[in-house]
Design an enzyme around this catalytic site. Structure first.
Site, PDB file in Angstrom:
ATOM      1  N   SER A 148       0.481  -0.518  -2.461  1.00 42.27           N
ATOM      2  CA  SER A 148      -0.441  -1.370  -1.712  1.00 42.27           C
ATOM      3  C   SER A 148      -1.812  -1.336  -2.366  1.00 42.27           C
ATOM      4  O   SER A 148      -2.166  -0.373  -3.053  1.00 42.27           O
ATOM      5  CB  SER A 148      -0.553  -0.870  -0.264  1.00 42.27           C
ATOM      6  OG  SER A 148      -1.632  -1.482   0.415  1.00 42.27           O
ATOM      7  N   TYR A 161      -2.122   4.570   6.569  1.00 45.16           N
ATOM      8  CA  TYR A 161      -1.371   3.741   5.628  1.00 45.16           C
ATOM      9  C   TYR A 161      -1.861   3.977   4.200  1.00 45.16           C
ATOM     10  O   TYR A 161      -1.064   4.106   3.266  1.00 45.16           O
ATOM     11  CB  TYR A 161      -1.542   2.287   6.032  1.00 45.16           C
ATOM     12  CG  TYR A 161      -0.798   1.286   5.190  1.00 45.16           C
ATOM     13  CD1 TYR A 161       0.578   1.125   5.317  1.00 45.16           C
ATOM     14  CD2 TYR A 161      -1.477   0.469   4.293  1.00 45.16           C
ATOM     15  CE1 TYR A 161       1.265   0.184   4.563  1.00 45.16           C
ATOM     16  CE2 TYR A 161      -0.800  -0.472   3.538  1.00 45.16           C
ATOM     17  CZ  TYR A 161       0.562  -0.612   3.679  1.00 45.16           C
ATOM     18  OH  TYR A 161       1.243  -1.540   2.924  1.00 45.16           O
TER      19      TYR A 161
END
Length: 267
Positions: A148, A161
């Site tokens: 990500s 995250y």
């Protein structure tokens, strides 16, 4: 048809991005094993591929449950006799892993952060552990993790995250070297780092109910030179290439598919 005769397992295959991965693998000639907790949706996806003349198998498993993963591996090997690729697509965020601006930074929801980290890190490590030896036995095994932008740039709110995806990057590089030292070029590991794609998990953060962009959505677009969000299909080219023998000399690499987000300074 870069994936002809290859059997590819996709964890998180019933999600928005996962479904695009599944369809892309099928379109490239691969046999796809759709692994997820929602077996009804996985079976619908598999049936659609089979009706189109492809090969697919729906498999129910939680990526954090090693027993379920072992059962899934046995079913896949009993059905197809081999596993050539693994896409660790399961992951994502949870409300308890988010730190809002009004919250005290020294009063983190540690249990929530840990759950998000577990899903993204151990939800990548455990499937690799379970399917790894079968992949090495194929003599041309490829594992693709999903990273990500939050592992490369500070993105506010999503601490749990970000920690999980940064760990996935570290694991991708570390594991690629260890596998090469032990198996040579028989098995490799790379990752794709998506920019901002609208999914069910982030849609409410980036868009309003009328489809307009939230303040956060506009900030993302301002930082993205393409000035738009990505579409799931735009991840497929990199994915298929990494799964195929066309990238056989590539390992330990993290490929950004982000519309320029990672390189733009904002100026």
């Amino acid at each position: 048809m870069l994936l002809n005769d290859k059997v590819i397992v996709v964890t998180g295959g019933t999600g928005v991005l996962g479904q695009s991965f599944v369809e892309g693998i099928h379109a490239a000639g691969g046999t796809v094993c759709i692994l997820g907790r929602n077996i009804e949706k996985a079976e619908q996806q598999a049936a659609a591929i089979q009706q189109a003349g492809g090969k697919a198998l729906a498999v129910q498993a939680d990526v954090l449950d090693e027993t379920q993963l072992e059962t899934a591996k046995k079913l896949i090997l009993d059905t197809f006799g081999r596993i050539d690729g693994l896409v660790n697509g399961a992951g994502g965020n949870m409300p308890e892993g988010i730190l809002s601006p009004e919250e005290d930074v020294f009063e983190l929801n540690l249990a929530g952060m840990r759950r998000v980290m577990d899903l993204n890190l151990w939800g990548t490590v455990l499937p690799t552990q379970v399917f790894g030896q079968a992949l090495a036995a194929s003599a041309s095994g490829s594992i693709v993790n999903i990273s990500s932008m939050s592992s490369q740039r500070v993105i506010t709110k999503v601490l749990g995250y970000s920690l999980g995806k940064a760990a996935v990057d570290c694991y991708t590089q570390w594991m690629s070297v260890e596998m090469a030292n032990r198996y040579g070029d028989k098995i490799r590991m790379n990752a794709i780092a998506p920019g901002f794609f609208l999914t069910e998990q982030n849609r409410r953060l980036l868009t309003n109910e009328d489809g307009s962009y939230t303040e956060r959505g506009n900030l993302v677009l301002k930082q993205t030179p393409y000035k738009r969000f990505g579409t799931p299909e735009e991840l497929v080219g990199a994915l298929v290439w990494l799964l195929s023998d066309a990238s056989k000399f590539v390992t330990g690499t993290i490929i950004n598919v982000d519309g320029g987000f990672s390189v733009f300074s904002g100026v």
